[in-house]
Design an enzyme around this catalytic site. Structure first.
Site, PDB file in Angstrom:
ATOM      1  N   GLU A 284      -1.727  -7.010 -11.666  1.00 43.21           N
ATOM      2  CA  GLU A 284      -2.297  -8.363 -11.793  1.00 43.21           C
ATOM      3  C   GLU A 284      -2.304  -9.079 -10.448  1.00 43.21           C
ATOM      4  OE1 GLU A 284       0.405 -10.196 -14.555  1.00 43.21           O
ATOM      5  OE2 GLU A 284      -0.352  -9.070 -16.268  1.00 43.21           O
ATOM      6  N   ARG A 287      -3.287 -13.442  -5.244  1.00 42.12           N
ATOM      7  CA  ARG A 287      -3.348 -13.841  -3.841  1.00 42.12           C
ATOM      8  C   ARG A 287      -3.822 -12.719  -2.924  1.00 42.12           C
ATOM      9  NH1 ARG A 287       0.462 -17.827  -2.074  1.00 42.12           N
ATOM     10  NH2 ARG A 287       1.628 -17.231  -3.943  1.00 42.12           N
ATOM     11  N   ARG A 323      -0.453 -26.711  -1.463  1.00 43.94           N
ATOM     12  CA  ARG A 323       0.626 -25.770  -1.140  1.00 43.94           C
ATOM     13  C   ARG A 323       1.617 -26.300  -0.099  1.00 43.94           C
ATOM     14  NH1 ARG A 323       0.391 -21.212   0.498  1.00 43.94           N
ATOM     15  NH2 ARG A 323       1.820 -20.334  -1.017  1.00 43.94           N
ATOM     16  N   TYR A 327       5.228 -26.541  -1.690  1.00 39.30           N
ATOM     17  CA  TYR A 327       6.141 -25.430  -1.352  1.00 39.30           C
ATOM     18  C   TYR A 327       6.490 -25.401   0.137  1.00 39.30           C
ATOM     19  CZ  TYR A 327       3.376 -23.711  -5.381  1.00 39.30           C
ATOM     20  OH  TYR A 327       2.694 -23.583  -6.557  1.00 39.30           O
ATOM     21  N   CYS A 352      -1.927 -41.586   0.266  1.00 33.96           N
ATOM     22  CA  CYS A 352      -0.830 -42.503   0.601  1.00 33.96           C
ATOM     23  C   CYS A 352       0.527 -41.947   0.164  1.00 33.96           C
ATOM     24  CB  CYS A 352      -1.108 -43.848  -0.022  1.00 33.96           C
ATOM     25  SG  CYS A 352      -2.556 -44.580   0.757  1.00 33.96           S
ATOM     26  N   GLU A 353       0.934 -40.865   0.789  1.00 36.55           N
ATOM     27  CA  GLU A 353       2.254 -40.274   0.565  1.00 36.55           C
ATOM     28  C   GLU A 353       2.662 -39.588   1.843  1.00 36.55           C
ATOM     29  OE1 GLU A 353       3.686 -38.146  -2.625  1.00 36.55           O
ATOM     30  OE2 GLU A 353       2.266 -38.931  -4.096  1.00 36.55           O
TER      31      GLU A 353
HETATM   32  N1  LLP Z   1       0.649 -12.276 -13.139  1.00 35.74           N
HETATM   33  C1  LLP Z   1       1.339 -13.316 -13.618  1.00 35.74           C
HETATM   34  C2  LLP Z   1       1.915 -13.226 -14.958  1.00 35.74           C
HETATM   35  C3  LLP Z   1       1.512 -14.471 -12.823  1.00 35.74           C
HETATM   36  O1  LLP Z   1       2.213 -15.494 -13.309  1.00 35.74           O
HETATM   37  C4  LLP Z   1       0.933 -14.527 -11.538  1.00 35.74           C
HETATM   38  C5  LLP Z   1       1.087 -15.713 -10.699  1.00 35.74           C
HETATM   39  C6  LLP Z   1       0.195 -13.414 -11.082  1.00 35.74           C
HETATM   40  C7  LLP Z   1       0.079 -12.305 -11.907  1.00 35.74           C
HETATM   41  C8  LLP Z   1      -0.482 -13.369  -9.738  1.00 35.74           C
HETATM   42  O2  LLP Z   1       0.428 -13.395  -8.702  1.00 35.74           O
HETATM   43  P1  LLP Z   1      -0.021 -13.178  -7.179  1.00 35.74           P
HETATM   44  O3  LLP Z   1      -0.500 -11.746  -7.020  1.00 35.74           O
HETATM   45  O4  LLP Z   1      -1.094 -14.135  -6.893  1.00 35.74           O
HETATM   46  O5  LLP Z   1       1.209 -13.460  -6.412  1.00 35.74           O
HETATM   47  N2  LLP Z   1       0.735 -21.625  -6.904  1.00 35.74           N
HETATM   48  C9  LLP Z   1       1.610 -20.706  -6.217  1.00 35.74           C
HETATM   49  C10 LLP Z   1       1.574 -19.326  -6.811  1.00 35.74           C
HETATM   50  C11 LLP Z   1       1.890 -19.302  -8.294  1.00 35.74           C
HETATM   51  C12 LLP Z   1       1.775 -17.930  -8.900  1.00 35.74           C
HETATM   52  C13 LLP Z   1       1.857 -17.999 -10.381  1.00 35.74           C
HETATM   53  N3  LLP Z   1       1.737 -16.745 -11.051  1.00 35.74           N
HETATM   54  C14 LLP Z   1       1.266 -20.709  -4.726  1.00 35.74           C
HETATM   55  O6  LLP Z   1       0.383 -21.443  -4.303  1.00 35.74           O
HETATM   56  O7  LLP Z   1       1.934 -20.036  -3.943  1.00 35.74           O
END
Ligand code: LLP
Length: 428
Positions: A284, A287, A323, A327, A352-353
């Protein structure tokens, strides 16, 4: 490595002192559409999908289910569907996006701790490969929904392996004290319970320990634990056909940022650990497929003197790219038409933060009011997480493909009057 692309262009490159996306100069897009604007390179999306497919070559029918949450733009999903990718979804909205983009229904995995009964019903009606179930309570709900519809729901149970992923706390999902999955030590009991439910066909296991992982070690530990669970379940008579290894592979956010392992190294580790599992594997990635393909173009509004460094005020803000505020994430910021001399800036938006700060004392090339800058590596969790804070519209999105480009999301005004009707007793 099979990285060939139908486009002769390679993502973001400077030609004659101007940053281009493939064959298109970025100022042309900024002028036509306005700023801030997200830009995506189709060639880079294709290259990332092909690179992962090539790395997984040798596995028996692996499924790459793109995590739609990373970037659900329909044009992005269409490009990835054309590459044969499926979808990992977490809402019925994402289900619709994936199906509309042409992703095969039997390539769709439905993740998430809070699927509602209505979402379960809609996904079951439409069809999918597997629901990734995160608790026994959810298994009971899904069984009830399926039984009432006279159907059987295909199910995998998400195991929480209690592994420290070594990434930002807010995007770690594999420790016992998070809301995700069923604790490893309860897996056997959970499978027995779920298998006894009339509306479920339990044939899968799944795991996802976090995002932006820059070491393979926690992944290897988690997969090894999953392998033990698979062995124990089979010993118990459970017929398993799918092991979904989740996403999480990090990308390179730029200078001085942790170097992620390559997708080839990731795939080699997966092949080694799963060698004798005798099961179809699913992945899955979010990114690592779309992250590097996107930039956010913004224009410098003005430069205000500051105590430690000048405030470089750009027309993108924390609502467009959350982001850094959320984070403390690093995004590389580059001028679109570099002037060549270095300077140090606090890069901020108009919201405004104090949290609306993209970078503090960032050494970058000197810019002037009116110049364009590009925030790099925002193709994942950029536009997807944008919002209308400070009554700012959602930024438009553009897809570039070779010499062609098109606007693939309009600028969306969330505060539009028709969307926010007044009760009649308040109308003047
Ligand atoms: N599978 C599941 C069940 C997930 O919850 C996620 C991401 C992925 C796959 C995909 O993960 P990736 O390959 O993208 O790392 N908003 C945060 C990232 C949150 C990820 C949530 N779940 C950021 O901007 O870093």
């Amino acid at each position: 490595m099979a990285m060939e692309s139908p486009s002769p262009y390679r993502g973001y490159v400077e030609h004659d002192g101007v940053l281009h996306c493939e064959g298109v100069p970025l100022p042309a897009i900024a002028e036509a559409v306005g700023t801030p604007v997200y830009v995506y390179s189709a060639a880079m999306l294709r290259a990332a999908a092909r690179r992962m497919k090539a790395a997984l070559d040798g596995l028996d029918d692996p499924l790459i289910a793109y995590a739609v949450k990373a970037n659900p733009n329909p044009a992005v999903l269409h490009v990835l569907a054309q590459e044969g990718l499926g979808a990992d979804i977490v809402s019925i909205g994402e289900y619709a996006h994936a199906v509309d983009a042409g992703m095969a229904k039997d390539h769709i995995l439905f993740s998430g701790v809070g699927k509602t009964r209505e979402e379960m019903e809609k996904a079951l009606t439409g069809g999918l490969l597997q629901f990734n179930i995160e608790s026994i309570e959810e298994a009971h709900d899904l069984s009830a929904v399926a039984t009432a519809m006279g159907k059987t729901a295909p199910v995998g149970l998400r195991i929480n392996p209690d592994v420290v992923a070594g990434t930002h706390e807010k995007i770690s999902t594999g420790q016992a004290d998070t809301k995700f999955g069923i604790p490893g030590e309860q897996a056997m009991e959970a499978f027995r319970t779920a298998r006894a439910l009339p509306g479920l066909d339990v044939t899968g296991v799944t795991i996802h320990i976090g995002s932006q992982l820059t070491s393979l070690d926690p992944l290897e530990t988690a997969f090894t634990r999953l392998g033990e669970v698979i062995r124990a379940l089979r010993h118990d008579g459970c017929d398993l056909s799918l092991a979904d290894l989740g996403g999480g592979l990090g990308v390179d956010y730029g200078p001085d940022q942790p170097d992620p392992p390559s997708v080839e190294a990731y795939a080699a580790m997966v092949k080694r650990v799963t060698r004798d599992w005798d099961i179809r594997l699913a992945f899955e990635p979010g990114r690592s497929i779309s992250g590097e393909a996107g930039v956010l173009l913004a224009r410098v509004i003005r430069i205000k003197p500051g105590a430690k460094a000048p405030w470089l005020i750009v027309d993108a803000a924390m609502n467009d790219l959350m982001r850094p505020a959320l984070y403390d994430a690093y995004h590389h910021i580059v001028p679109v038409e570099p002037r060549g001399e270095p300077a140090s800036y606090n890069v901020v938006g108009p919201v405004c933060e104090t949290g609306d700060t993209f970078a503090r004392r960032r050494i970058m090339q000197r810019v002037e009011p009116g110049d364009l800058v590009a925030f790099r590596t925002v193709g994942a969790y950029g536009a997807a997480m944008s919002n209308g804070y400070n009554s700012r519209p959602l930024a438009p999105e553009v897809l570039v493909d070779g010499d062609r480009w098109a606007q693939v999301r309009q600028r969306v005004d969330l505060a539009e009057k028709s969307a926010m009707p007044l009760p009649d007793w308040l109308e003047n």
